[in-house]
Every structure is written in structure tokens, then in C-alpha cells.
Motif scaffolding. Structure first.
Motif, short mmCIF file in Angstrom:
data_model
loop_
_atom_site.label_atom_id
_atom_site.label_comp_id
_atom_site.label_asym_id
_atom_site.label_seq_id
_atom_site.Cartn_x
_atom_site.Cartn_y
_atom_site.Cartn_z
N MET A 1 0.84 -1.20 0.00
CA MET A 1 0.00 0.00 0.00
C MET A 1 0.87 1.25 0.00
N ILE B 1 -1.59 0.49 -5.07
CA ILE B 1 -1.85 -0.64 -4.17
C ILE B 1 -1.92 -1.92 -4.98
N SER C 1 -6.25 4.15 -4.69
CA SER C 1 -5.12 4.48 -3.81
C SER C 1 -5.03 6.00 -3.69
#
Length: 357
Positions: A185, A189, A213
Motif C-alpha cells: 500500500m 496498491i 489508492s
């Protein structure tokens, strides 16, 4: 035993990270920031890597290190052809593909810089390890739903593989005997299903699918995307920016600063709270999908990357996936350490390099 000396190179969009390792220990680390105006003067790939190479040599020389004392150079890999996981010696085929790539990414410069520096010393070789194009997907995972669009493997292979091996080592086991779901992450991601040492399925984290993300949109309603693309209001470049760069949290909240959004969420900002929890929700859904790929036999779920420093995010994900398996956190990422680790394994003879063709 005398420790071998390794130079590690990791080019980013506006900076170049370099490090010198003596065996497992980092003795020098520098993040060379590049001014936008300087980068704009060196727009082509060949000019970019020469510009950055000169800066690297200057920095390590000023720090008291000599190229002649290096035993190996290893760099972050770029958008090459799909390849299996491992360490690859930089060769002419790799250089040619990077110089003529139709997709530019800063990571493409790594092998070019390393190769150029290695030429200054006889017998000094340059390598890359686990670039983003590592492809170990099982055949059934490649089907998308239409023969014109095949699913491809582009993900945070370097960090996912290194963290998976570190976890296995801590358990007294080999990476090759575990089933893991690893979640990187960061700005993007990626969620990978690791089965016995191979990532048999993973979302295309660069621009294609999976959770949104801080700056990428992830999976979108494709019908609406097609309609917008042809409504005459947006250029191709603008559409691509919606997907990568100005998507995700940036599109919703006007910033890619996940920490700021988290603070706002904890301070009572309902919009920030919903966006943060929505991202966690989508990550959890992807973890669930990869658990089915592993037929529910998951030894651990691993959360890693810069965003994994957030207990708020981690806890939100755990709420939805803890029933699948134990969730462990390896906060942050250390691509420099991961590259050095691969270089040391090669120098010790514990693994062999592969040939890029």
C-alpha cells in the motif's frame, strides 16, 4: 570475512535514491532531489540516465567511495518484457528494450545508469532484481472477459517478494512452502496471491485494476469510462491522468497526502472518513478475492508499504479479513534494502542470476 561492497540505485520521478552497502549494512544513503527544470532539460531517456549517472558518481565520490572498490551494482528494474522473479544481469537486450520502451517510467532508468557506471571498472557487473513486470500468473488468471484484453502482471514485486521472504524467515520456514496474501500500500496498491514462492495472481497496480489508492483510480465502471472518453470533453492524456496521478484520494479530496486525510477523518471530517474507509474496504475485497485464488489456504495476510504505517487503515482492513487468516504488518518499504539483499544473495552464491532475453 571481508564484506562485499554494493552500490544500490533506485530512480524515482523527481529523485534518485542511492546507497552503498557493506554486506548487509548500509554505510551510505542519499536521496538526490531533481529540480523540475533540470529534468525538463533532459527529456529523452538517454539524456535522463546520463544526467542522473553523473550526479550519482559525484555524490558517491564526494562521500569518499570509489567505483573501483565496488563488487556489484544493483538497480530497480523497469517496464521490461514480462519475466519470472529473480536477479538479472543487465545485458544488451535489456538496454535495447529500455531505450525503446513505449512506456516511460523512472524505474526504466535504473539498469541504464547501473550499466553505464559498471563500464568504468573491469569485471564490475550490474543487475536488476524483481522489477514490476515479474510475471508468475497462472494461465487461468490471464483471462479478462474479452480476448482483446488480457490481464497482465504489473505490481510491487520487489517489496512484496522481499517482505514475503522476511516473514517466512521469521517463522523459520521457506517462502516456497507458504501461501500468503501480500498487500503493498503506497501511491499504488497491489494485492498478490503468493503460492509456494510464486505470485499466481495479482491486480495490475500501475493503471488497471484493484483498490483505489492515494493517486490511482483502480477498477472503474468501464461503461461510464468509455462514454466519458468519447463525449468530446476530455483528451486521452486527461483520461489517463484520471486513472493514474489524479485518481483515487486525489480526485475525491484534492490531495494525495493520505496522512492529512487520516488526520481530517479522525478530526470528524465525514468526507475524509468515508474516503479512507472506502479505500480500506476495497483493499479488503481484493484480499478476499486473492484468498479464493489460494482456495482459502492462507498462512498469513501481510500488509506492507508506506500506508501500512497507519493503524487506522490497518485496523479498518483487519475488521473485514481477520476471519481469513492472521494479519501481520510490515510497515513501510525499503526497496534499497531489498535490492541489497538480492545482491548479497548473489555474491554469496545462494542464488544465481538469470538471463534477460
Amino acid at each position: 570475512m571481508i564484506s562485499k561492497k554494493i552500490l544500490v540505485i533506485n530512480p524515482g520521478s523527481t529523485s534518485t535514491k542511492i546507497a552503498v552497502y557493506y554486506g548487509e549494512n548500509s554505510v551510505f544513503l542519499k536521496n538526490i532531489h531533481h529540480e523540475i527544470e533540470d529534468l525538463e532539460k533532459h527529456t529523452s531517456v538517454d539524456k535522463q540516465f546520463k544526467f542522473r549517472k553523473d550526479l550519482i558518481i559525484s555524490e558517491i565520490t564526494n562521500a569518499g567511495f570509489k567505483i573501483s572498490e565496488l563488487d556489484l551494482i544493483i538497480a530497480r528494474g523497469g517496464l521490461l518484457k514480462p519475466i519470472e522473479s529473480g536477479i538479472y544481469e543487465v545485458n544488451d537486450a535489456m538496454i535495447d528494450d529500455l531505450l525503446n520502451s513505449t512506456r516511460y517510467h523512472a524505474s526504466n532508468l535504473g539498469a541504464l545508469i547501473a550499466n553505464e557506471i559498471s563500464k568504468t571498472k573491469s569485471e564490475l557487473k550490474s543487475y536488476i532484481a524483481d522489477p514490476v513486470v515479474v510475471d508468475e500468473m497462472q494461465d487461468i488468471a490471464r483471462y479478462s472477459g474479452h480476448p482483446s484484453f488480457e490481464r497482465v502482471s504489473i505490481f510491487h514485486a520487489l517489496n512484496q517478494k522481499a517482505i514475503a521472504r522476511s516473514y517466512a524467515l521469521a517463522q523459520g520456514k521457506n517462502y516456497e512452502e507458504l501461501n500468503l496474501v501480500v498487500v503493498h500500500m503506497g501511491g499504488g496498491i497491489s494485492v498478490g496471491a503468493h503460492k509456494n514462492g510464486k505470485v499466481i495472481d495479482v491486480n495490475q497496480a500501475l493503471d488497471g485494476e484493484g483498490p483505489f489508492s492515494p493517486e490511482r483510480s483502480g477498477t472503474l465502471p468501464i461503461g461510464d469510462v468509455i462514454k466519458m472518453a468519447f463525449n468530446g470533453k476530455h483528451t486521452q492524456g486527461e483520461m489517463l491522468k484520471m486513472v493514474v496521478g489524479k485518481g483515487g484520494m486525489t480526485a475525491y479530496m484534492g490531495t494525495n497526502d493520505a496522512h492529512k486525510i487520516e488526520i481530517d477523518a479522525l478530526s470528524g471530517n465525514k468526507d475524509a472518513e468515508m474516503i479512507y474507509k472506502a479505500m480500506a474496504y476495497q483493499v479488503a475485497k481484493e484480499i478476499g478475492a486473492m484468498a479464493t485464488v489460494l482456495q482459502g489456504k492462507v498462512d498469513a495476510i501481510i500488509l506492507t508499504g508506506g500506508l501500512a504505517k497507519s493503524d487506522y487503515l490497518n485496523d479498518s482492513i483487519k475488521e473485514n479479513v481477520s476471519f481469513i487468516s492472521n494479519v501481520v504488518v510490515f510497515a513501510g518499504e525499503d526497496e534499497m534494502k531489498s535490492l541489497a539483499m538480492n545482491g548479497n544473495l548473489l555474491l554469496k552464491g545462494e542464488i544465481n542470476n538469470k538471463v534477460y532475453r
